[in-house]
Design a protein around this motif. Sequence first.
Motif, short mmCIF file in Angstrom:
data_model
loop_
_atom_site.label_atom_id
_atom_site.label_comp_id
_atom_site.label_asym_id
_atom_site.label_seq_id
_atom_site.Cartn_x
_atom_site.Cartn_y
_atom_site.Cartn_z
N SER A 103 0.62 -0.91 0.05
CA SER A 103 -0.49 -0.17 0.46
C SER A 103 0.46 1.50 0.35
O SER A 103 0.37 3.04 -0.47
N ASP A 104 2.31 1.46 0.65
CA ASP A 104 2.78 2.43 0.42
C ASP A 104 3.92 2.63 -0.84
O ASP A 104 3.69 3.78 -1.14
N ILE B 135 0.06 2.99 9.12
CA ILE B 135 0.57 1.58 8.06
C ILE B 135 -1.26 0.52 7.27
O ILE B 135 -0.62 0.34 6.56
N ALA B 136 -1.55 0.38 8.55
CA ALA B 136 -2.70 -0.52 8.46
C ALA B 136 -4.62 -0.32 7.10
O ALA B 136 -4.72 -1.49 6.70
N PHE B 137 -4.45 0.97 7.55
CA PHE B 137 -5.78 1.43 6.72
C PHE B 137 -5.62 1.11 4.96
O PHE B 137 -6.91 0.57 4.92
N PRO B 138 -4.68 1.93 5.04
CA PRO B 138 -4.70 1.22 3.08
C PRO B 138 -4.56 -0.09 2.41
O PRO B 138 -5.08 -0.13 1.88
N ALA B 139 -3.85 -0.98 3.67
CA ALA B 139 -3.46 -2.26 3.48
C ALA B 139 -4.78 -2.92 3.67
O ALA B 139 -6.03 -3.87 2.46
N PHE B 140 -5.59 -2.41 4.43
CA PHE B 140 -6.96 -3.05 4.63
C PHE B 140 -8.45 -3.15 3.86
O PHE B 140 -8.94 -3.63 3.66
N LYS B 141 -8.29 -1.17 3.49
CA LYS B 141 -9.32 -1.06 2.75
C LYS B 141 -9.02 -1.49 2.11
O LYS B 141 -10.27 -1.68 0.73
N GLU B 142 -7.95 -1.57 0.81
CA GLU B 142 -7.86 -1.73 -0.41
C GLU B 142 -8.16 -3.55 -0.77
O GLU B 142 -9.26 -4.20 -1.61
N THR B 143 -8.16 -4.72 0.30
CA THR B 143 -8.33 -5.84 0.39
C THR B 143 -9.70 -5.80 0.59
O THR B 143 -10.59 -6.37 -0.21
N GLY C 233 -21.22 -7.11 -2.06
CA GLY C 233 -21.78 -6.06 -2.60
C GLY C 233 -22.14 -5.23 -1.03
O GLY C 233 -22.36 -4.22 -0.70
N TRP C 234 -21.01 -4.94 -0.79
CA TRP C 234 -20.06 -4.65 0.63
C TRP C 234 -20.22 -2.49 0.05
O TRP C 234 -19.77 -2.87 -1.00
N PRO C 235 -20.42 -1.68 0.60
CA PRO C 235 -20.16 -0.11 -0.06
C PRO C 235 -18.70 -0.19 0.47
O PRO C 235 -18.04 -0.95 1.97
N PRO C 236 -17.37 0.43 0.18
CA PRO C 236 -16.06 1.20 0.27
C PRO C 236 -16.12 1.09 1.61
O PRO C 236 -17.04 2.00 2.52
N MET C 237 -14.88 0.89 2.04
CA MET C 237 -14.41 1.35 3.78
C MET C 237 -13.98 3.00 3.33
O MET C 237 -13.23 3.09 3.24
N THR C 238 -14.64 3.52 4.94
CA THR C 238 -14.26 4.66 4.93
C THR C 238 -13.53 4.87 6.64
O THR C 238 -12.81 3.47 6.92
N ARG C 239 -12.59 5.65 6.17
CA ARG C 239 -11.65 5.52 7.32
C ARG C 239 -12.21 5.96 8.90
O ARG C 239 -11.48 5.30 9.83
N PHE D 72 -5.54 -16.61 21.34
CA PHE D 72 -6.15 -15.03 19.96
C PHE D 72 -5.00 -15.50 18.99
O PHE D 72 -3.79 -15.40 19.71
N LEU D 73 -5.69 -15.30 17.99
CA LEU D 73 -4.82 -15.04 16.50
C LEU D 73 -5.20 -13.69 16.07
O LEU D 73 -6.33 -14.03 15.92
N LEU D 74 -4.03 -13.17 15.64
CA LEU D 74 -3.85 -12.33 14.57
C LEU D 74 -3.86 -12.28 13.05
O LEU D 74 -2.77 -12.93 12.87
N GLN D 75 -4.41 -11.85 12.27
CA GLN D 75 -3.73 -11.66 10.67
C GLN D 75 -3.23 -10.36 10.63
O GLN D 75 -4.47 -9.41 10.73
N MET D 76 -2.49 -9.93 10.93
CA MET D 76 -1.80 -8.93 10.24
C MET D 76 -1.19 -8.69 8.83
O MET D 76 -1.87 -7.46 8.93
N SER D 77 -1.42 -9.60 8.19
CA SER D 77 -1.04 -8.74 6.37
C SER D 77 -2.97 -9.06 5.85
O SER D 77 -3.28 -9.96 4.88
N VAL D 78 -3.48 -8.32 6.40
CA VAL D 78 -4.90 -7.84 5.16
C VAL D 78 -4.53 -6.89 4.64
O VAL D 78 -4.44 -5.23 4.81
N GLY D 79 -3.94 -7.29 3.31
CA GLY D 79 -3.56 -6.88 2.19
C GLY D 79 -2.05 -6.83 2.66
O GLY D 79 -1.79 -7.14 3.70
N SER D 80 -1.44 -6.13 1.53
CA SER D 80 0.00 -6.91 1.71
C SER D 80 0.96 -5.48 2.28
O SER D 80 0.64 -3.92 1.45
N ILE D 81 1.58 -5.37 3.64
CA ILE D 81 2.16 -4.57 4.29
C ILE D 81 3.77 -4.90 4.48
O ILE D 81 4.44 -5.89 3.87
N ASP D 82 4.49 -3.29 4.18
CA ASP D 82 6.22 -3.33 4.46
C ASP D 82 6.54 -4.54 4.88
O ASP D 82 5.87 -4.72 6.25
N HIS D 83 7.52 -5.61 4.50
CA HIS D 83 7.85 -6.32 5.41
C HIS D 83 8.23 -6.32 6.53
O HIS D 83 7.96 -6.90 7.71
#
Length: 342
Positions: free
Chosen positions: A15-16, A247-255, A264-270, A307-318
């Motif tokens: 995203s960046d 960092i997260a928002f652009p990648a989350f939004k794209e995905t 049929g969902w609307p685009p995610m807003t900030r 508790f499991l966390l998905q951090m790569s919701v979209g591609s984030i810098d390694h």
Amino acid sequence: MEFGIYTFVENTPESDSGKKLEPVERMQHLLEEIKLADEAGLDVFGIGEHHRKEYLSSSPATILAAGAAETGNIRLSSAVTVLGSEDPVRTWQQFSTLDLISEGRAEIMAGRGSFIESFPLFGYDLQDYDELFSEKLDLLLKLREQDTITWQGSHRPSIDNRGVYPRPLQKELPIWVAVGGTPQSAYRAGALGLPMALGIIGGRPAQFKSLADLHERGAREAGHNKPKLSINSHGFIAEDSQDAGDIAFPAFKETMDKIGKERGWPPMTREQFKASRSLEGANVVGSPQEVIDKILYQHEIFGHDRFLLQMSVGSIDHKKLMRSIELFATEVAPKVNKELRD
């Protein structure tokens, strides 16, 4: 509480930078992430099965076996295996083999799947979606019980007194059931005495309490002890709360916008993203303390074991993703467990 990471091995433009990695480079980054998670002390690393162009995870057991060679302690799980379109015998053989390679660290997380690409790919009718999962889960559990099996179903050829090998190192290879929002699935997992991984990626976590209750009720009514419960969420961690969101928002939004366009969902807003980061929201994005507070808040609701966390919701810098993993393991997990002990 156990803590872990899961991913579908996204490989989309970052995203960046807008850069898309070559698949071989993305896979090497993934192995570095698994190794770091192990060295930093996390308990679980999961690879979810996907059959879409933007993911590299159509063969989780293969990736996890490579991860086993790089690690020594972390448990290695699918997250999920789309069992309705898989052959349970091959699934069992692959994860039994993984268990031997990893010296007893393999797990299976079986689910119906929230994406449907694998069903036409492997020749299955979506009208049989739930029946396929139920029948194949029955076979998978029988394979866990005995090495020579006789079995008959409606969607897979029968098995007549055949041995299925190899057997895993663990006496009982863990099989979790992944549930999104279907009450019948939660109850069924409990009735089978199986631990449940509850995916909470939208809305308010408190709304999912009824599914956890159904899971426990199913177990109780079938005469089982209370099975384990995992909460699986989207998230990202940075030292600073604003940085985590930026960092997260652009990648989350794209995905999420791509999936939303299909469903049929609307685009995610900030603003929506910001609301999802609140204590009562679904996304676990923030500073270490914000994430600690959120996990403890959810534990008051669910009393969960993992508790499991998905951090790569979209591609984030390694490098940023590696830092998020490090913060999760060294700042969040120990402090949450200290609070729970105290």
